[in-house]
Scaffold this active site. Structure first.
Site, PDB file in Angstrom:
ATOM      1  N   HIS A  63      -7.134  -5.247  -1.901  1.00  9.42           N
ATOM      2  CA  HIS A  63      -6.017  -4.408  -1.479  1.00  9.42           C
ATOM      3  C   HIS A  63      -5.211  -5.071  -0.361  1.00  9.42           C
ATOM      4  CE1 HIS A  63      -3.817  -0.655  -0.918  1.00  9.42           C
ATOM      5  NE2 HIS A  63      -4.088  -0.692   0.377  1.00  9.42           N
TER       6      HIS A  63
ATOM      7  N   SER B 262       0.823  -1.200   0.000  1.00  7.21           N
ATOM      8  CA  SER B 262       0.000   0.000   0.000  1.00  7.21           C
ATOM      9  C   SER B 262       0.866   1.264   0.000  1.00  7.21           C
ATOM     10  CB  SER B 262      -0.957  -0.046   1.200  1.00  7.21           C
ATOM     11  OG  SER B 262      -1.919   0.965   1.127  1.00  7.21           O
ATOM     12  N   MET B 263       0.803   2.082   1.051  1.00  6.04           N
ATOM     13  CA  MET B 263       1.693   3.242   1.092  1.00  6.04           C
ATOM     14  C   MET B 263       3.152   2.807   1.190  1.00  6.04           C
ATOM     15  SD  MET B 263       0.016   6.452   3.025  1.00  6.04           S
ATOM     16  CE  MET B 263      -1.521   7.179   2.452  1.00  6.04           C
TER      17      MET B 263
ATOM     18  N   TRP C 297       0.201   2.370  -3.293  1.00  9.49           N
ATOM     19  CA  TRP C 297      -0.574   3.616  -3.332  1.00  9.49           C
ATOM     20  C   TRP C 297       0.405   4.784  -3.340  1.00  9.49           C
ATOM     21  CZ3 TRP C 297      -1.170   8.270  -1.055  1.00  9.49           C
ATOM     22  CH2 TRP C 297      -2.387   8.960  -1.200  1.00  9.49           C
TER      23      TRP C 297
ATOM     24  N   ASP D 255      -9.064  -4.407  -5.951  1.00  7.39           N
ATOM     25  CA  ASP D 255      -8.574  -3.357  -5.056  1.00  7.39           C
ATOM     26  C   ASP D 255      -9.431  -2.101  -5.218  1.00  7.39           C
ATOM     27  OD1 ASP D 255      -7.126  -1.465  -3.591  1.00  7.39           O
ATOM     28  OD2 ASP D 255      -5.183  -2.297  -4.209  1.00  7.39           O
TER      29      ASP D 255
END
Length: 310
Positions: free
Chosen positions: A257, A179-180, A204, A225
């Site tokens: 996700h 993700s991040m 992300w 996602d």
């Protein structure tokens, strides 16, 4: 010819007889050395000499899909109080010291996540022949640019100050993240082009284009996602990478996700192959990446440039 001349000639003088009796022994010794040389040339050790970074036995589909690879793994905790620039974590490493040094990978969790959300990757990758550092970030809401810096700080700690630094080849490093943390993986690779491999997992980032990257990158997205949809994250990440770069895009089928937060054979299989191929320069793993894997029950789509060049 020697055998024929012995049979055809009269009884030799004693000295000549001693010389002739030695000839079959010499011939046998030459044959033995030739076979021994051939075996040496075909042995894994000789192959490893061609690529000094190669580690472990020749891979098979079952070996890279297994929950554990050929290496026994140990682990050590790193307190946030003992480091700077990131939040501490756990180091997983092959227990043996007989195979020399290993490449290393730092892995970041995602937004609001801790290292526990990516912990399954630690022993799974380490057992295949890597030193793996699953990290906590300074806060759980750190953004991708911060997570990128933290991944690099973790690699620096790993190679310079950690208790296992002597087990690591500091020229063979990679980054991963969810993700991040996946967005941070791209940031880290942008900041440090010397990295050998990058794998963002359902990444992300507000920055969608990465033409600056020089690190072989495997982008992993998920078809279901809704937090970092592939159409606005993983796909543009991949498409913006230089056409000359070794790169691939793996879209997981029937995945979300958060699929990278639990043990997943498809993620592991292709992550291991990518890390082996580009951190260890181990072309034995090329077979799992090229030709391009076909859609399956777990793969919605796979794109990439084959054969790989580096």
């Amino acid at each position: 010819m020697h055998q024929h001349s012995i049979n055809a000639s009269p009884a030799p003088a004693p000295a000549e007889g001693r010389r002739r009796r030695r000839r079959p022994v010499v011939a046998a010794l030459v044959a033995f050395l030739a076979v021994a040389g051939l075996n040496t040339a075909m042995s894994p050790g000789a192959q490893a000499a061609d690529n000094p970074y190669e580690r472990g036995p020749a891979p098979t589909t079952s070996s890279i899909e297994a929950t554990r690879g050929p290496y026994a793994v140990s682990q050590t905790s790193v307190s946030s109080l003992s480091v700077t620039g990131f939040g501490g974590g756990t180091i997983y490493y092959p227990t043996t010291t007989s195979d020399g040094t290993f490449g290393a990978v730092a892995i970041s969790p995602g937004f609001t996540g801790t290292q526990s959300s990516i912990a399954w990757l630690g022993p799974r990758l380490a057992s295949q022949g890597f030193v793996v550092f699953t990290i906590d970030t300074i806060t759980t809401v750190d953004q991708p640019d911060s997570r990128g810096r933290q991944l690099l700080a973790a690699l620096d700690h790993l190679t310079q100050r950690s208790t296992v630094r002597g087990r690591i080849d500091s020229t063979r490093l990679g980054v991963m993240g969810h993700s991040m943390g996946g967005g941070g993986t791209l940031e880290a690779a942008k900041s440090r082009p010397s990295l050998q491999a990058a794998i963002p997992l359902t990444g992300w980032n507000t920055d969608k284009t990465w033409p600056e990257l020089r690190t072989p990158t495997l982008v992993i997205g998920a078809d279901g996602d809704t937090i970092a949809p592939v159409a606005t994250h993983s796909e543009p990440f991949y498409e913006s990478l230089p056409s000359t770069l070794d790169k691939a895009y793996l879209e997981l089928n029937n995945a979300s996700h958060f699929t990278p937060n639990t043990s997943d054979t498809t993620i592991a299989k292709y992550s291991i192959s990518w890390l082996k191929r580009f951190i260890d320069n181990d072309t034995r793993y090329e077979q799992f990446l090229c030709p391009i894997p076909r859609p399956s029950l777990t793969i919605e789509e796979y794109r990439g440039n084959c054969p790989h060049t580096s």
